[in-house]
Structure formats: structure tokens, C-alpha cells
Design a protein around this motif. Structure first.
Motif, short mmCIF file in Angstrom:
data_model
loop_
_atom_site.label_atom_id
_atom_site.label_comp_id
_atom_site.label_asym_id
_atom_site.label_seq_id
_atom_site.Cartn_x
_atom_site.Cartn_y
_atom_site.Cartn_z
N ARG A 18 -7.65 -21.45 -8.16
CA ARG A 18 -7.92 -20.71 -9.40
C ARG A 18 -9.00 -21.38 -10.25
NH1 ARG A 18 -5.72 -19.75 -14.67
NH2 ARG A 18 -4.34 -21.52 -14.47
N SER A 19 -9.16 -22.68 -10.15
CA SER A 19 -10.14 -23.39 -10.96
C SER A 19 -11.56 -23.32 -10.41
CB SER A 19 -9.73 -24.86 -11.10
OG SER A 19 -9.89 -25.54 -9.88
N GLN A 20 -11.76 -22.65 -9.28
CA GLN A 20 -13.09 -22.57 -8.67
C GLN A 20 -14.08 -21.81 -9.56
OE1 GLN A 20 -14.20 -23.98 -5.51
NE2 GLN A 20 -12.41 -25.09 -6.24
N THR A 21 -15.31 -22.29 -9.57
CA THR A 21 -16.37 -21.62 -10.32
C THR A 21 -16.91 -20.41 -9.56
OG1 THR A 21 -17.98 -23.18 -9.43
CG2 THR A 21 -17.05 -23.68 -11.60
N PRO A 91 -11.45 -29.98 -3.08
CA PRO A 91 -11.87 -31.27 -3.63
C PRO A 91 -12.54 -31.22 -5.00
CG PRO A 91 -13.29 -30.64 -1.82
CD PRO A 91 -12.18 -29.64 -1.86
N THR A 92 -13.27 -30.12 -5.28
CA THR A 92 -13.96 -29.99 -6.57
C THR A 92 -13.89 -28.54 -7.02
OG1 THR A 92 -16.12 -29.42 -5.67
CG2 THR A 92 -15.61 -31.79 -5.89
N LYS A 93 -14.22 -28.30 -8.28
CA LYS A 93 -14.24 -26.94 -8.81
C LYS A 93 -15.41 -26.12 -8.25
CE LYS A 93 -11.84 -28.01 -13.03
NZ LYS A 93 -11.79 -27.92 -14.47
N ASN A 94 -16.39 -26.80 -7.70
CA ASN A 94 -17.56 -26.12 -7.14
C ASN A 94 -17.51 -26.03 -5.62
OD1 ASN A 94 -18.81 -25.72 -9.65
ND2 ASN A 94 -19.51 -27.84 -9.63
N PHE A 95 -16.39 -26.36 -5.02
CA PHE A 95 -16.31 -26.43 -3.57
C PHE A 95 -16.71 -25.12 -2.89
CE2 PHE A 95 -14.15 -25.75 0.44
CZ PHE A 95 -14.67 -26.80 1.17
#
Length: 115
Positions: A18-21, A91-95
């Protein structure tokens, strides 16, 4: 997202998605016959966060993780299919943006794998 009795860890996995950009995705959660409260946790999460248009929960009789992935893929509509287990995190919000950009620049591969 294949899952089986991951009520303890699935919220963190869902949060990482859900936190993905990158917002143009669908999440297919295939429950492989969980006997804990995974179903309630997932359904409550989807409802609370108003995700029902792009997040989908399915349940099957316990028949192995690979079958859960295969059955989930039958519901997929996108160009790419990424497998994230319900006890793993992105791993990251921009993955998803980074992965999509990499795939689009390297289309001569049939599959991509990360660790």
C-alpha cells in the motif's frame, strides 16, 4: 500474494504494498486454506483502506503454495506478475516503479528475480 496462516505477518506485507508510489497495480491475495484469521485481517484491511477496486482476496482449499500462485495468476490483468509472499516486504516505497522501469529497459529477459 500467496498466503497460508500468516495472520501474524500479513499486515506488514500489505502495508509495504500500500505504501508504493507506483499506483497502477492490482494485488491478488490467494489464501491457500488458512485456518487462522488471515481472511478477516485481509478483508478488514481492504475495507478500512478502501482498496476493493484494485485488491482482491480469494480463498482455495489447501493445495500448496505453487497452486496458490498459479490460481492467483488466473485473476491477473496486468502486464507484469510479481510474486510477494505474505511474510515478505517490498524493500522500498519506489520498488514497483524501479522494477517496472528496469523491465521496460531490459525486455529481452523472460523473468526477473530478486532477493
Amino acid at each position: 500474494m500467496p498466503t497460508f496462516n500468516d495472520a501474524v505477518s500479513i499486515l506488514a506485507s500489505l502495508d509495504s504494498v500500500r505504501s508504493q508510489t507506483f499506483l497502477s497495480y492490482e494485488l491478488i491475495i490467494m489464501d491457500d486454506g488458512s485456518t487462522d484469521n488471515t481472511k478477516k485481517i485481509v478483508e478488514d484491511y481492504i475495507e478500512k483502506n478502501k482498496l476493493s477496486s484494485s485488491w482482491h482476496y480469494y480463498h482455495q482449499e489447501n493445495s500448496d503454495q505453487l497452486n496458490a500462485i498459479i490460481n492467483a495468476s488466473r485473476h491477473a490483468h496486468g502486464d507484469y506478475f510479481f510474486i510477494l509472499h505474505s511474510d515478505d516486504l517490498l524493500p522500498t516505497k519506489n520498488f514497483l516503479i524501479e522494477a517496472t522501469n528496469f523491465i521496460e529497459k531490459n525486455q529481452d529477459y523472460e523473468a526477473y528475480m530478486g532477493d
